[in-house]
Design a protein around this motif. Structure first.
Motif, PDB file in Angstrom:
ATOM      1  N   ASP A  86      25.724  69.871  28.701  1.00  0.00           N
ATOM      2  CA  ASP A  86      26.374  68.584  28.432  1.00  0.00           C
ATOM      3  C   ASP A  86      27.822  68.776  27.997  1.00  0.00           C
ATOM      4  OD1 ASP A  86      23.745  66.525  26.918  1.00  0.00           O
ATOM      5  OD2 ASP A  86      24.275  66.975  29.005  1.00  0.00           O
ATOM      6  N   ARG A  87      28.018  69.689  27.060  1.00  0.00           N
ATOM      7  CA  ARG A  87      29.355  69.891  26.515  1.00  0.00           C
ATOM      8  C   ARG A  87      30.317  70.391  27.590  1.00  0.00           C
ATOM      9  NH1 ARG A  87      29.880  69.463  21.085  1.00  0.00           N
ATOM     10  NH2 ARG A  87      27.959  69.296  19.893  1.00  0.00           N
ATOM     11  N   TRP A  90      31.086  67.592  29.922  1.00  0.00           N
ATOM     12  CA  TRP A  90      32.003  66.688  29.240  1.00  0.00           C
ATOM     13  C   TRP A  90      33.435  67.212  29.394  1.00  0.00           C
ATOM     14  CZ3 TRP A  90      35.510  67.167  25.348  1.00  0.00           C
ATOM     15  CH2 TRP A  90      35.933  65.983  24.726  1.00  0.00           C
ATOM     16  N   GLU A  93      34.691  66.540  32.928  1.00  0.00           N
ATOM     17  CA  GLU A  93      35.010  65.127  33.142  1.00  0.00           C
ATOM     18  C   GLU A  93      36.322  64.760  32.458  1.00  0.00           C
ATOM     19  OE1 GLU A  93      31.949  61.860  32.727  1.00  0.00           O
ATOM     20  OE2 GLU A  93      33.364  61.230  31.163  1.00  0.00           O
ATOM     21  N   LYS A  94      36.440  65.131  31.186  1.00  0.00           N
ATOM     22  CA  LYS A  94      37.632  64.727  30.423  1.00  0.00           C
ATOM     23  C   LYS A  94      38.901  65.404  30.933  1.00  0.00           C
ATOM     24  CE  LYS A  94      35.266  61.935  28.253  1.00  0.00           C
ATOM     25  NZ  LYS A  94      35.137  60.717  29.079  1.00  0.00           N
ATOM     26  N   THR A  96      39.480  66.352  33.915  1.00  0.00           N
ATOM     27  CA  THR A  96      39.841  65.719  35.189  1.00  0.00           C
ATOM     28  C   THR A  96      40.583  64.421  34.922  1.00  0.00           C
ATOM     29  OG1 THR A  96      37.937  66.696  36.303  1.00  0.00           O
ATOM     30  CG2 THR A  96      38.943  64.790  37.372  1.00  0.00           C
ATOM     31  N   GLU A  97      40.104  63.623  33.977  1.00  0.00           N
ATOM     32  CA  GLU A  97      40.789  62.366  33.639  1.00  0.00           C
ATOM     33  C   GLU A  97      42.200  62.617  33.134  1.00  0.00           C
ATOM     34  OE1 GLU A  97      38.654  59.418  31.153  1.00  0.00           O
ATOM     35  OE2 GLU A  97      36.906  60.709  31.439  1.00  0.00           O
ATOM     36  N   GLU A 192      32.169  80.359  22.008  1.00  0.00           N
ATOM     37  CA  GLU A 192      32.114  79.953  20.601  1.00  0.00           C
ATOM     38  C   GLU A 192      32.343  81.141  19.660  1.00  0.00           C
ATOM     39  OE1 GLU A 192      31.651  76.770  19.218  1.00  0.00           O
ATOM     40  OE2 GLU A 192      31.748  75.886  21.208  1.00  0.00           O
ATOM     41  N   LEU A 218      38.509  74.443  16.595  1.00  0.00           N
ATOM     42  CA  LEU A 218      37.992  73.585  17.653  1.00  0.00           C
ATOM     43  C   LEU A 218      36.835  74.247  18.383  1.00  0.00           C
ATOM     44  CD1 LEU A 218      41.422  72.621  19.305  1.00  0.00           C
ATOM     45  CD2 LEU A 218      40.182  71.338  17.547  1.00  0.00           C
ATOM     46  N   ARG A 219      35.859  73.436  18.775  1.00  0.00           N
ATOM     47  CA  ARG A 219      34.804  73.957  19.643  1.00  0.00           C
ATOM     48  C   ARG A 219      35.438  74.334  20.986  1.00  0.00           C
ATOM     49  NH1 ARG A 219      29.394  72.672  18.916  1.00  0.00           N
ATOM     50  NH2 ARG A 219      28.849  71.409  17.092  1.00  0.00           N
ATOM     51  N   GLU A 221      34.792  73.445  24.087  1.00  0.00           N
ATOM     52  CA  GLU A 221      35.125  72.356  25.027  1.00  0.00           C
ATOM     53  C   GLU A 221      36.280  71.500  24.493  1.00  0.00           C
ATOM     54  OE1 GLU A 221      32.371  72.504  23.230  1.00  0.00           O
ATOM     55  OE2 GLU A 221      31.845  70.519  22.457  1.00  0.00           O
ATOM     56  N   THR A 222      36.388  71.391  23.185  1.00  0.00           N
ATOM     57  CA  THR A 222      37.488  70.629  22.592  1.00  0.00           C
ATOM     58  C   THR A 222      38.795  71.403  22.770  1.00  0.00           C
ATOM     59  OG1 THR A 222      35.884  70.035  20.879  1.00  0.00           O
ATOM     60  CG2 THR A 222      38.141  69.264  20.563  1.00  0.00           C
ATOM     61  N   ALA A 226      42.190  70.078  24.371  1.00  0.00           N
ATOM     62  CA  ALA A 226      43.445  70.148  23.619  1.00  0.00           C
ATOM     63  C   ALA A 226      44.511  70.873  24.445  1.00  0.00           C
ATOM     64  CB  ALA A 226      43.223  70.860  22.285  1.00  0.00           C
TER      65      ALA A 226
ATOM     66  N   TRP B  90      30.708  61.227  21.094  1.00  0.00           N
ATOM     67  CA  TRP B  90      31.610  62.307  21.525  1.00  0.00           C
ATOM     68  C   TRP B  90      33.011  62.045  20.962  1.00  0.00           C
ATOM     69  CZ3 TRP B  90      29.702  66.580  22.951  1.00  0.00           C
ATOM     70  CH2 TRP B  90      28.736  66.739  23.950  1.00  0.00           C
ATOM     71  N   LYS B  94      34.927  64.645  18.587  1.00  0.00           N
ATOM     72  CA  LYS B  94      36.154  65.297  19.056  1.00  0.00           C
ATOM     73  C   LYS B  94      37.372  64.878  18.241  1.00  0.00           C
ATOM     74  CE  LYS B  94      33.761  67.508  21.763  1.00  0.00           C
ATOM     75  NZ  LYS B  94      33.182  68.651  21.036  1.00  0.00           N
ATOM     76  N   GLU B  97      37.407  66.792  15.024  1.00  0.00           N
ATOM     77  CA  GLU B  97      37.877  68.175  15.213  1.00  0.00           C
ATOM     78  C   GLU B  97      39.391  68.220  15.368  1.00  0.00           C
ATOM     79  OE1 GLU B  97      35.836  70.711  18.193  1.00  0.00           O
ATOM     80  OE2 GLU B  97      34.392  69.062  18.327  1.00  0.00           O
ATOM     81  N   ARG B 217      44.451  56.943  34.643  1.00  0.00           N
ATOM     82  CA  ARG B 217      43.551  55.953  34.062  1.00  0.00           C
ATOM     83  C   ARG B 217      42.496  56.702  33.264  1.00  0.00           C
ATOM     84  NH1 ARG B 217      39.710  51.707  37.377  1.00  0.00           N
ATOM     85  NH2 ARG B 217      37.902  53.001  36.935  1.00  0.00           N
ATOM     86  N   LEU B 218      42.330  56.333  31.991  1.00  0.00           N
ATOM     87  CA  LEU B 218      41.402  57.042  31.106  1.00  0.00           C
ATOM     88  C   LEU B 218      40.269  56.131  30.662  1.00  0.00           C
ATOM     89  CD1 LEU B 218      44.074  58.657  28.720  1.00  0.00           C
ATOM     90  CD2 LEU B 218      43.059  59.692  30.749  1.00  0.00           C
ATOM     91  N   THR B 222      38.103  58.701  26.195  1.00  0.00           N
ATOM     92  CA  THR B 222      39.135  59.694  26.521  1.00  0.00           C
ATOM     93  C   THR B 222      40.485  59.203  26.009  1.00  0.00           C
ATOM     94  OG1 THR B 222      37.921  59.991  28.594  1.00  0.00           O
ATOM     95  CG2 THR B 222      39.992  61.192  28.374  1.00  0.00           C
ATOM     96  N   MET B 229      45.385  63.314  20.063  1.00  0.00           N
ATOM     97  CA  MET B 229      46.150  64.535  20.366  1.00  0.00           C
ATOM     98  C   MET B 229      47.641  64.253  20.302  1.00  0.00           C
ATOM     99  SD  MET B 229      44.672  67.519  21.041  1.00  0.00           S
ATOM    100  CE  MET B 229      46.192  68.239  21.632  1.00  0.00           C
TER     101      MET B 229
END
Lengths: 239, 239
Positions: A86-87, A90, A93-94, A96-97, A192, A218-219, A221-222, A226, B90, B94, B97, B217-218, B222, B229
């Motif tokens: 999942d992470r 996520w 997806e993020k 890409t956005e 991690e 930060l994890r 994925e975060t 970032a 999420w 996030k 963090e 577009r977010l 996101t 950030m």
């Protein structure tokens, strides 16, 4: 208007691939005469009219084409997939956005995930590309051992490795201010448990600069997001 | 060393709250003599030794205290909770963090989610605070109607509303360059269907500046992280 994805639509006689065709005809119940968009993930968006449908096929006529130029100043993130799928999805997806061009999943010594399913990850990238109205779909490579990755050549001018220890690290965001808009960036994000000392030393010997991603921990994925944001905020769009 | 959360630990005689006490003693099997950290979410981290345990209680002796100063240049995001609880959680994780001080869940005309469970969201914030080793836990308010929110006074000097249409919008990141490190920021992020014209006009009349969050577009969650950030990258840490 709905958006479909087919990388070959402009070269295969207008036949939408089977999966998208079924979704178009059976699920969304489109008929001949309906208009849709199809993106090829390589900068083009085709405004199409449905010419003919059957239970498994959908043939389109391309009415017009919109082309987006190739991204200048590409963002390539090589990142250790997280234990939780999942992470990691996520992150895909993020990023890409927000804006990413290439993802290399990395296998490191401390990696918690040693296998990934590329078809599944490709679907996530495709869905995110459509949803955010992008014309360029990010590339994702197979899981790559970090030793092999560091031994390959990389065309990016700016190469960074983000890790948690060490006083030599500079802030990624500050280092990125130095780049020209069109210069590509590559950054490594570890698992991690972080990169090992040996992995960091090898990266430094190959010209990767050690960086921090801010004052907080930060994890994985975060950290990926970032880094993505820092790279976007120092791109030509903001200059 | 493990971290526990108890906002009252320094004023209640060292008795860890019931939930954390059970987790500490029954799940993690800590015993008298063991050392743990307890944060109060208000800037203090207490290095403690377990003095006494029972099945429901855990009494601690505070050995020493570390205090982090209050954050200067606070980040307050008022955001419409997404239809998917996962996505909103999420965002909370996030943004904690990355760095956020206050979240106001907003009820807007186009909101897809009209009810939220604060206890659940508090848990997410607590877990994220512990995991990222922060000493200040973000505040979250009850779901607030945007009309009431806009009619209240806000102490933040910089107030923005992020939305998808309109040529008057400036880039948030560019606007933030103008602020002094210690000036607080408030930004409104709308639901997937965006703010209505009326909501935007009311916000502008109350001194909120209309902004964009980049060229893409977010999704709502996101957008929240992108704003977070941008605010962090223009904080005193980077100057």
């Amino acid at each position: 208007m709905q958006i479909f994805y087919d990388p070959d639509i402009s070269t295969n006689g207008g036949f939408l691939n089977e999966e998208e065709a079924k979704h178009c005809v059976k699920v969304l119940r489109h008929k001949p005469g309906d208009k849709i968009f199809v993106i090829d993930g390589k900068g083009s968006r085709f405004h199409c009219e449905i010419a003919e449908t059957s239970s498994k096929t959908c043939r389109l006529t391309i009415l017009d084409t919109e082309k987006a130029p190739a991204v200048e100043g590409k963002c390539h993130i090589a990142i250790a997939p997280t234990k939780s799928n999942d992470r990691f999805e996520w992150f895909l997806e993020k990023s890409t956005e927000i804006g990413i061009d290439k993802i290399t999943p990395l296998l490191c010594k401390q990696s918690e995930r040693k296998r990934i399913k590329i078809p599944r990850l490709e679907r996530v990238l495709t869905a995110a590309t459509k949803q955010s109205l992008r014309l360029w779909k990010p590339d994702i490579t197979e899981l790559t051992d970090i030793k092999d990755f560091l031994n390959s050549d990389h065309q990016e001018k700016y190469k960074f490795i983000a890790h948690c220890e060490g006083k030599d690290r500079k802030e990624l965001f500050n280092e990125l201010q130095k780049r020209d808009n069109h210069e590509d960036v590559l950054i490594l994000i570890g698992p991690e448990g972080d990169f090992t000392k040996e992995e960091i030393e090898t990266a430094l010997s190959k010209g990767f600069q050690p960086v921090s991603l801010g004052k907080n921990r930060l994890r994985t994925e975060t950290a990926g997001i970032a880094a993505c944001m820092a790279i976007q905020l120092t791109s030509s769009y903001y200059k």
